[in-house]
Write a protein that holds these residues in place. Structure first.
Motif, PDB file in Angstrom:
ATOM      1  N   LEU A   1     -14.606 -81.311  17.097  1.00  0.00           N
ATOM      2  CA  LEU A   1     -15.641 -82.068  16.402  1.00  0.00           C
ATOM      3  C   LEU A   1     -16.800 -82.308  17.368  1.00  0.00           C
ATOM      4  CD1 LEU A   1     -13.929 -84.904  14.343  1.00  0.00           C
ATOM      5  CD2 LEU A   1     -14.942 -82.795  13.514  1.00  0.00           C
ATOM      6  N   PRO A   2     -17.853 -81.518  17.269  1.00  0.00           N
ATOM      7  CA  PRO A   2     -18.981 -81.745  18.178  1.00  0.00           C
ATOM      8  C   PRO A   2     -19.667 -83.056  17.832  1.00  0.00           C
ATOM      9  CG  PRO A   2     -19.544 -80.089  16.543  1.00  0.00           C
ATOM     10  CD  PRO A   2     -18.106 -80.451  16.308  1.00  0.00           C
ATOM     11  N   GLY A   3     -20.262 -83.660  18.837  1.00  0.00           N
ATOM     12  CA  GLY A   3     -20.912 -84.939  18.543  1.00  0.00           C
ATOM     13  C   GLY A   3     -21.916 -85.307  19.594  1.00  0.00           C
ATOM     14  N   ALA A   4     -22.630 -86.352  19.328  1.00  0.00           N
ATOM     15  CA  ALA A   4     -23.614 -86.840  20.278  1.00  0.00           C
ATOM     16  C   ALA A   4     -22.892 -87.540  21.417  1.00  0.00           C
ATOM     17  CB  ALA A   4     -24.559 -87.805  19.583  1.00  0.00           C
ATOM     18  N   ARG A   5     -23.587 -87.757  22.493  1.00  0.00           N
ATOM     19  CA  ARG A   5     -22.997 -88.463  23.625  1.00  0.00           C
ATOM     20  C   ARG A   5     -22.847 -89.948  23.273  1.00  0.00           C
ATOM     21  NH1 ARG A   5     -26.336 -86.608  26.855  1.00  0.00           N
ATOM     22  NH2 ARG A   5     -25.246 -84.643  26.844  1.00  0.00           N
ATOM     23  N   ALA A   6     -21.904 -90.575  23.906  1.00  0.00           N
ATOM     24  CA  ALA A   6     -21.672 -91.991  23.635  1.00  0.00           C
ATOM     25  C   ALA A   6     -22.908 -92.824  23.986  1.00  0.00           C
ATOM     26  CB  ALA A   6     -20.485 -92.486  24.449  1.00  0.00           C
ATOM     27  N   VAL A   7     -23.199 -93.783  23.141  1.00  0.00           N
ATOM     28  CA  VAL A   7     -24.331 -94.670  23.424  1.00  0.00           C
ATOM     29  C   VAL A   7     -23.806 -96.100  23.514  1.00  0.00           C
ATOM     30  CG1 VAL A   7     -26.069 -93.231  22.326  1.00  0.00           C
ATOM     31  CG2 VAL A   7     -24.848 -94.909  20.961  1.00  0.00           C
ATOM     32  N   GLY A   8     -24.469 -96.886  24.332  1.00  0.00           N
ATOM     33  CA  GLY A   8     -24.062 -98.283  24.498  1.00  0.00           C
ATOM     34  C   GLY A   8     -24.892 -99.183  23.617  1.00  0.00           C
ATOM     35  N   ASP A   9     -24.294-100.242  23.162  1.00  0.00           N
ATOM     36  CA  ASP A   9     -25.084-101.200  22.386  1.00  0.00           C
ATOM     37  C   ASP A   9     -24.768-102.620  22.855  1.00  0.00           C
ATOM     38  OD1 ASP A   9     -23.010-101.154  19.367  1.00  0.00           O
ATOM     39  OD2 ASP A   9     -22.560-101.427  21.478  1.00  0.00           O
ATOM     40  N   GLY A  10     -24.731-102.772  24.153  1.00  0.00           N
ATOM     41  CA  GLY A  10     -24.538-104.112  24.705  1.00  0.00           C
ATOM     42  C   GLY A  10     -23.091-104.515  24.710  1.00  0.00           C
TER      43      GLY A  10
ATOM     44  N   LEU B   1     -15.667 -93.226  17.611  1.00  0.00           N
ATOM     45  CA  LEU B   1     -14.837 -93.658  18.733  1.00  0.00           C
ATOM     46  C   LEU B   1     -15.652 -94.694  19.497  1.00  0.00           C
ATOM     47  CD1 LEU B   1     -12.140 -92.934  20.225  1.00  0.00           C
ATOM     48  CD2 LEU B   1     -13.549 -91.599  21.770  1.00  0.00           C
ATOM     49  N   SER B   2     -15.080 -95.843  19.757  1.00  0.00           N
ATOM     50  CA  SER B   2     -15.845 -96.869  20.470  1.00  0.00           C
ATOM     51  C   SER B   2     -14.972 -97.535  21.508  1.00  0.00           C
ATOM     52  CB  SER B   2     -16.374 -97.916  19.482  1.00  0.00           C
ATOM     53  OG  SER B   2     -15.293 -98.623  18.899  1.00  0.00           O
ATOM     54  N   GLY B   3     -15.621 -98.198  22.440  1.00  0.00           N
ATOM     55  CA  GLY B   3     -14.871 -98.891  23.487  1.00  0.00           C
ATOM     56  C   GLY B   3     -15.731 -99.923  24.173  1.00  0.00           C
ATOM     57  N   ALA B   4     -15.100-100.734  24.984  1.00  0.00           N
ATOM     58  CA  ALA B   4     -15.844-101.764  25.725  1.00  0.00           C
ATOM     59  C   ALA B   4     -16.164-101.253  27.116  1.00  0.00           C
ATOM     60  CB  ALA B   4     -14.998-103.037  25.808  1.00  0.00           C
ATOM     61  N   GLY B   5     -17.084-101.929  27.765  1.00  0.00           N
ATOM     62  CA  GLY B   5     -17.416-101.578  29.141  1.00  0.00           C
ATOM     63  C   GLY B   5     -18.437-100.456  29.209  1.00  0.00           C
ATOM     64  N   PRO B   6     -18.579 -99.876  30.389  1.00  0.00           N
ATOM     65  CA  PRO B   6     -19.593 -98.824  30.554  1.00  0.00           C
ATOM     66  C   PRO B   6     -19.246 -97.607  29.713  1.00  0.00           C
ATOM     67  CG  PRO B   6     -18.210 -99.001  32.505  1.00  0.00           C
ATOM     68  CD  PRO B   6     -17.851-100.154  31.639  1.00  0.00           C
ATOM     69  N   ARG B   7     -20.269 -97.000  29.151  1.00  0.00           N
ATOM     70  CA  ARG B   7     -20.015 -95.839  28.301  1.00  0.00           C
ATOM     71  C   ARG B   7     -19.622 -94.647  29.166  1.00  0.00           C
ATOM     72  NH1 ARG B   7     -24.007 -92.053  28.352  1.00  0.00           N
ATOM     73  NH2 ARG B   7     -25.957 -92.664  29.361  1.00  0.00           N
ATOM     74  N   PRO B   8     -18.809 -93.739  28.627  1.00  0.00           N
ATOM     75  CA  PRO B   8     -18.474 -92.534  29.380  1.00  0.00           C
ATOM     76  C   PRO B   8     -19.726 -91.693  29.581  1.00  0.00           C
ATOM     77  CG  PRO B   8     -17.117 -92.765  27.420  1.00  0.00           C
ATOM     78  CD  PRO B   8     -18.197 -93.772  27.312  1.00  0.00           C
ATOM     79  N   VAL B   9     -19.893 -91.187  30.767  1.00  0.00           N
ATOM     80  CA  VAL B   9     -21.098 -90.413  31.056  1.00  0.00           C
ATOM     81  C   VAL B   9     -20.952 -88.996  30.513  1.00  0.00           C
ATOM     82  CG1 VAL B   9     -22.514 -89.473  32.914  1.00  0.00           C
ATOM     83  CG2 VAL B   9     -21.594 -91.792  33.090  1.00  0.00           C
ATOM     84  N   ARG B  10     -19.800 -88.434  30.722  1.00  0.00           N
ATOM     85  CA  ARG B  10     -19.610 -87.053  30.281  1.00  0.00           C
ATOM     86  C   ARG B  10     -19.102 -87.016  28.838  1.00  0.00           C
ATOM     87  NH1 ARG B  10     -18.627 -86.387  36.085  1.00  0.00           N
ATOM     88  NH2 ARG B  10     -17.208 -88.068  35.723  1.00  0.00           N
ATOM     89  N   PRO B  11     -19.219 -85.843  28.232  1.00  0.00           N
ATOM     90  CA  PRO B  11     -18.872 -85.772  26.796  1.00  0.00           C
ATOM     91  C   PRO B  11     -17.395 -86.063  26.541  1.00  0.00           C
ATOM     92  CG  PRO B  11     -20.065 -83.816  27.531  1.00  0.00           C
ATOM     93  CD  PRO B  11     -19.736 -84.581  28.754  1.00  0.00           C
ATOM     94  N   ILE B  12     -17.160 -86.650  25.388  1.00  0.00           N
ATOM     95  CA  ILE B  12     -15.790 -86.921  24.945  1.00  0.00           C
ATOM     96  C   ILE B  12     -15.347 -85.740  24.080  1.00  0.00           C
ATOM     97  CG2 ILE B  12     -14.364 -88.467  23.567  1.00  0.00           C
ATOM     98  CD1 ILE B  12     -16.520 -90.614  24.093  1.00  0.00           C
ATOM     99  N   THR B  13     -14.129 -85.301  24.306  1.00  0.00           N
ATOM    100  CA  THR B  13     -13.602 -84.213  23.487  1.00  0.00           C
ATOM    101  C   THR B  13     -12.816 -84.817  22.322  1.00  0.00           C
ATOM    102  OG1 THR B  13     -13.376 -82.881  25.468  1.00  0.00           O
ATOM    103  CG2 THR B  13     -12.186 -82.131  23.515  1.00  0.00           C
ATOM    104  N   VAL B  14     -13.178 -84.407  21.121  1.00  0.00           N
ATOM    105  CA  VAL B  14     -12.450 -84.870  19.936  1.00  0.00           C
ATOM    106  C   VAL B  14     -12.080 -83.648  19.100  1.00  0.00           C
ATOM    107  CG1 VAL B  14     -12.528 -86.271  17.846  1.00  0.00           C
ATOM    108  CG2 VAL B  14     -13.717 -87.041  19.895  1.00  0.00           C
TER     109      VAL B  14
ATOM    110  N   TRP C   1      -7.205 -85.812  18.221  1.00  0.00           N
ATOM    111  CA  TRP C   1      -6.920 -85.693  19.651  1.00  0.00           C
ATOM    112  C   TRP C   1      -8.188 -86.080  20.414  1.00  0.00           C
ATOM    113  CZ3 TRP C   1      -3.245 -85.231  23.120  1.00  0.00           C
ATOM    114  CH2 TRP C   1      -3.582 -84.830  24.420  1.00  0.00           C
ATOM    115  N   VAL C   2      -8.069 -87.039  21.278  1.00  0.00           N
ATOM    116  CA  VAL C   2      -9.241 -87.544  22.003  1.00  0.00           C
ATOM    117  C   VAL C   2      -9.012 -87.392  23.499  1.00  0.00           C
ATOM    118  CG1 VAL C   2     -10.654 -89.568  22.477  1.00  0.00           C
ATOM    119  CG2 VAL C   2      -9.680 -89.241  20.214  1.00  0.00           C
TER     120      VAL C   2
END
Lengths: 595, 464
Positions: free
Chosen positions: A490-499, A574-587, A521-522
């Motif tokens: 599943l291609p996607g945009a890079r993770a973005v942070g929203d505070g 897919l979301s999470g707390a803390g700093p966003r992953p810099v490199r792409p996430i594989t899904v 699978w993540v």
């Protein structure tokens, strides 16, 4: 200090230091202290570790370091004494044990749930699990009553340490949902509401007291419609109050039973064994067979001695002696569960809350194999051969990386081959938190070792064969490896942070989830990104559905089954707390056909 | 091998001391060198080769430079070889991962596929022994020290296990005479035992205990103001007691073998300004940076602006020396900014008008804020924690359960006593009061008991 005294002091200090270090070294070499008690599996694993640890990488030295540490006389003599003397005055625990008021001990993991364990849907998931267990057992012709075991801290609240983060709302929400769903269960917390928690729980142990267990058992039996002799309704005052009580948390802390300081630590004077053989006979005669599935019950013979079946399959991490699953589940299910039996199912709530457990712990025998009793539709695991082991050795370990552990799935390790010439061959499997041993009869071509998936972060497992004689030729396959080659990326945009939280949205192909059995699978590229990760489905008009909190492993991978409610779901978030992953996430969407 | 481990304390140290004192005097450096190779190789034998390469190259370079100087030349190519070898080793093993990760972040931000890279393992102590061997060839090149005569002496100097993996950074000319000839007395051995015991107690009973508290706080993305202060203070104590504890043990072990190693700490948290702090903290690094970086850059001889720039550069590089991460660079910049600011107003703190005690308190607070930058995993994390300390708490912050326990209070209390009231270790060693001697004899078994309980926590400075 004059010169003479200074000289004497200097000599004494130097002599004392050299005696302490050199003397300890000589003593450890000549008469090493007894190390920790190891299971046969651990001993076998250590033998292999010693045989294979090389010098170049420093592995050999680390084995020596560990042996010296474990067998140090200084450690054996001094450390328990030290621990005992910081335990009560300084309320200092360690090894995951927290000291509460009045010296009560609590396992830290059970009073400090990990991030994400308090999601509003968590109690619903847990209730669904218990409902599924209930339905499955009913479908098998069994009549269950569930006993959700509250956490020690939710009952013994007045002994909790300051700042405990219990959130008993989980248990309350769970029982409310069970009640609403009409699921028969014993509300233990309610049952004990008027009883001093010092009588129902053990101060230095994680288990209920004998009296607490009796109350729960009695209630469960009543709810099953069985008769309970009124004479059995005892109060704690009528019983022996001097009986020793278990204190496993002291051992967990590092104060062994045989150390002299162990008995100097004040402990409870709780009622001793409350239930006699006659009591049990009075409970179960002339009724359908009674099956007890659980942990604390099974750990105490006074309650379970006479029940017809005993299944210990729901709390695999809690077993005694490390091999309880093989002893109880395997043996108890050998002949199948009796038709029309009454069943008491004990489910530790902390597992439901903390480990994302979904109740895949029940197994049955089918064609001489243990097979999971599937409570929800699991993914069909694609077997994948991983390694052909050396045939000439009677003991070895297979290090393996577990992929595809779904948090609610069952790992099946399948050993195939012919153990010719071996007598009493036993296949044992160990992970971080689970150990299983099954005997391998000579007339069988394979054995399966099913276990609950290890907790997130467990990255190894060991398979060991123990036999009286070498000569078997065995192939091992891990039946948990998913065939990710056929998965849909599943291609996607890079993770973005929203505070405070980041998110990464993936567009779902039209109809991707409709009527199919799909897992996600993540692979998160960084460990730090794994704080409180979640998978959600987004639909038109702001529709949102939480698939699950993601039980991430330390290597940042996770596999989640998508149980999508009907709807036009267009996005997987897919979301999470803390700093966003810099490199792409594989899904990847893993398309798994139904069984 | 860790000093605070069963292997070192009950096996290696007694066996080594026995072998050392049974060896005839003239071969004791050889015994020490071999023992040091065992000590270092215990972690990863293959990395012994790196140290050996550095040793052989610098020994050869030093000898050649000495020969060239004797013939009236300077031997610059040999100096360059030494610089290239040591800085090359340091650059590859310590900074390659950082460089590639930074490049990949840049590439990813430009939607370019990142570079595939397998992380390099950092050899323990490489920052220390490369600096030591560098200082040797530079000193020989400058003519301030003669080249070493025996290879064994140089091997012993580079590999000397007491200070091999975490300092102090011992310059060759400090121990040159001792390598050739040193005295072994009961008094020295006694001092050595006391210093070692003091270091062991500092490390295990204070640094390790408070380290658990600091770890809890720094692992959280959001914390409350009290927890943030607790974590920052705990780390401030942890790093001091961990590092100065290691230095004490190194000095103590050196004394047991007849060496007097340089002092590395002199009550740094008693400083009244950051300038003074850097005269008292990690003294061997400060003087190294001063002599081999600040002064060659021109020091304060080329006008005020150049002085400020030199200070800033030195502190930035000093920060980067501690670790390959932007947080260390930020920490270096922060320290450099304070030093520049204090120099601007006459080498004193901006609050120098306050009573002395308050100056100490404020300097301590400045240091605490600096350690937050130093300890945090990311700059964002450091910013969040500093903001929380200032009262700007993130909405998701909640008090951390069981964070502050009585044992921490004891560790803070004893730590504060040692930091602000007790004589420094070097003063203790000169004339040890009986009370302290007795205290250390009681603290040592406690430290050993705690050590076995905690299962060997590595020293913080192993990673630098």
């Amino acid at each position: 200090m004059d010169a003479g005294w200074r000289r004497v002091a200097a000599w004494m200090v130097v002599a004392g230091f050299l005696t302490l270090t050199g003397g300890a070294g000589v003593l450890d070499a000549v008469a090493p202290a007894r190390g920790p008690q190891l299971t046969s599996i651990d001993r076998a694993a250590r033998r292999v570790e010693r045989a294979t640890a090389d010098i170049a990488s420093g592995a050999r030295m680390r084995v020596i370091d560990r042996d010296l540490q474990e067998h140090s006389n200084v450690r054996f003599l001094l450390t328990p004494w030290y621990l005992a003397h910081v335990l009560l005055p300084l309320r200092e625990g360690g090894s995951g044990v927290v000291v509460g008021r009045d010296g009560w001990l609590f396992l830290e993991s059970r009073i400090t749930p990990r991030d994400g364990a308090h999601h509003p849907d968590h109690a619903a998931l847990a209730a669904n699990t218990l409902t599924a267990i209930d339905r499955r057992l009913l479908a098998l012709g069994l009549d269950p009553v569930l006993v959700p075991v509250p956490r020690k801290g939710t009952v013994a609240t007045r002994f909790l340490p300051d700042g405990a983060d219990l959130r008993p709302g989980f248990e309350q929400a769970l029982t409310r949902r069970l009640r609403e769903g009409g699921i028969p269960f014993v509300d233990v917390a309610h049952l004990w509401r008027d009883v001093d928690p010092a009588l129902t729980w053990l101060r230095h142990d994680t288990h209920w007291s004998s009296y607490g267990r009796w109350l729960a058992m009695e209630q469960a039996v009543r709810q099953l419609g069985r008769l309970v002799d009124p004479a059995l309704r005892s109060s704690p005052a009528e019983h022996d109050v001097t009986a020793p009580v278990p204190r496993e948390l002291l051992k967990t802390l590092g104060i062994p039973l045989e150390h002299p300081v162990f008995d100097t630590i004040p402990h409870d004077s709780l009622p001793g064994p409350l239930v006699t053989d006659e009591d049990i006979a009075g409970l179960s005669t002339a009724d359908p067979p009674l099956v007890v599935i659980g942990t604390s019950f099974t750990a105490h013979d006074d309650v379970t001695r006479e029940v017809s079946h005993l299944v210990d399959g729901l709390a695999l991490n809690l077993g005694r002696q490390g091999e309880h699953l093989g002893r109880t589940l395997h043996d108890a299910l050998r002949d199948g569960l009796p038709e029309g039996a009454d069943v008491i199912v004990e489910v530790p709530t902390f597992q439901l809350q903390l480990q994302g457990f979904r109740g895949r712990g029940l197994h049955r025998h089918k064609e001489s194999m243990l097979e999971p009793l599937t409570l929800t539709d699991p993914p069909a695991w694609h077997p994948l051969d991983v390694e052909l082991l050396t045939p000439s050795r009677d003991v070895w370990t297979l290090p393996a990386r577990l992929l595809g552990t779904s948090g609610d799935g069952v790992v099946s390790i399948v050993l195939s081959g012919r153990p010719e010439g071996a007598r009493r061959l036993t296949a044992v499997l160990a992970t971080d938190g689970t150990r299983l041993a099954v005997e391998w009869p000579e007339d069988r071509d394979s054995v399966s070792l099913p276990i609950i998936t290890p907790s997130p972060g467990s990255e190894f497992l060991r398979v060991t064969l123990e036999g009286a004689r070498p000569g078997h030729d065995v192939r091992v396959r891990v039946a948990t490896e998913l065939d990710l080659e056929n998965a849909t990326p599943l291609p996607g945009a890079r993770a973005v942070g929203d505070g405070g939280r980041w998110h990464d949205d993936r567009s779902l192909p039209p109809g991707a989830l409709a009527g199919r059995h799909v897992s996600v699978w993540v692979e998160l590229p960084e460990r730090g990104a794994g704080v409180d990760p979640r998978i959600e489905l987004l639909g038109p008009g702001g529709a949102r559905h939480l698939v699950s909190d993601v039980p991430l492993r330390l290597d940042g991978t996770a596999l989640m089954r998508v149980a999508a409610p009907p709807g036009a779901w267009s996005t997987l978030r897919l979301s999470g707390a803390g700093p966003r992953p810099v490199r792409p996430i594989t899904v990847r969407l893993v398309d798994v056909p139904a069984r | 091998m860790l000093f605070a481990s069963a292997t070192f304390l009950y096996a290696f140290l007694p066996a080594f001391l026995g072998a050392y004192y049974l060896t005839p005097r003239r071969f004791r450096s050889l015994t020490l060198a071999l023992g040091s190779y065992v000590f270092y190789g215990w972690w990863r034998p293959d990395f012994l080769l790196l140290m050996l390469v550095s040793t052989v190259v610098d020994f050869t370079a030093g000898s050649r430079i000495g020969s060239e100087r004797a013939r009236g030349g300077r031997g610059k190519p040999w100096l360059l070889l030494s610089l290239a070898t040591n800085l090359g080793l340091l650059g590859y093993f310590k900074y390659a991962n950082f460089g590639v990760e930074t490049l990949n972040e840049l590439l990813v931000s430009m939607d370019v596929e990142p570079v595939a890279w397998t992380s390099v393992v950092l050899p323990v102590g490489i920052s220390f022994y490369t600096f030591q061997t560098l200082s040797y060839t530079v000193d020989v090149y400058r003519g301030t020290t003669p080249p070493v005569g025996r290879f064994i002496d140089f091997m012993c100097y580079v590999a000397m296990f007491p200070q091999l993996v975490a300092g102090p950074i011992v310059r060759y000319n400090t121990v040159a005479d001792q390598l050739a000839e040193r005295t072994h007395t009961r008094g020295k051995f006694f001092q050595g035992v006391l210093a070692f015991q003091a270091g062991l107690a500092k490390k295990i009973l204070i640094a390790d205990v408070l380290g658990t508290l600091a770890d809890e706080v720094f692992a959280r993305p959001a914390v409350t103001t009290p927890d943030a202060w607790l974590g920052a203070l705990a780390y401030t104590f942890q790093i001091y007691f961990d590092f100065s504890g290691y230095s004490d043990m190194a000095i103590g072990l050196g004394l047991m073998m007849g060496f007097r190693l340089p002092v590395n700490f002199d009550g740094p948290y008693r400083s009244r300004s950051i300038t003074e702090f850097w005269r008292r903290w990690h003294i061997s690094l400060s003087t190294f940076l001063r002599d081999y970086l600040y002064l060659p850059l021109g020091g304060n001889r080329r006008g005020p602006l150049r002085t400020y720039a030199n200070l800033a550069v030195v502190m930035l590089l000093g920060g980067l020396w501690h670790g390959a991460a932007w947080t260390f660079v930020a920490w270096g910049a922060y320290q450099g900014a304070w030093l520049v600011a204090e120099r601007l107003i006459g080498k004193r703190a901006p609050y120098a008008f306050l009573p002395s005690a308050l100056q100490v308190v404020l300097t301590f607070v400045v240091a605490v804020a600096g350690w937050v930058l130093f300890r945090a995993e990311t700059l964002v994390g450091a910013g969040n924690l500093l903001a929380a300390m200032a009262g700007d708490v993130m909405p998701s912050a909640a008090p951390i359960p069981y964070l502050f326990r009585p044992v921490h209070l004891v560790a803070f209390g004893v730590g504060a006593l040692v930091v602000w009231n007790a004589p420094t270790t070097q003063r203790l060693l000169r004339a040890p009061p009986l009370a302290w001697v007795v205290f250390l004899q009681l603290a040592t078994p406690l430290a050993l008991a705690h050590m076995h309980h905690e299962q060997n926590v590595p020293f913080l400075y192993f990673q630098f």
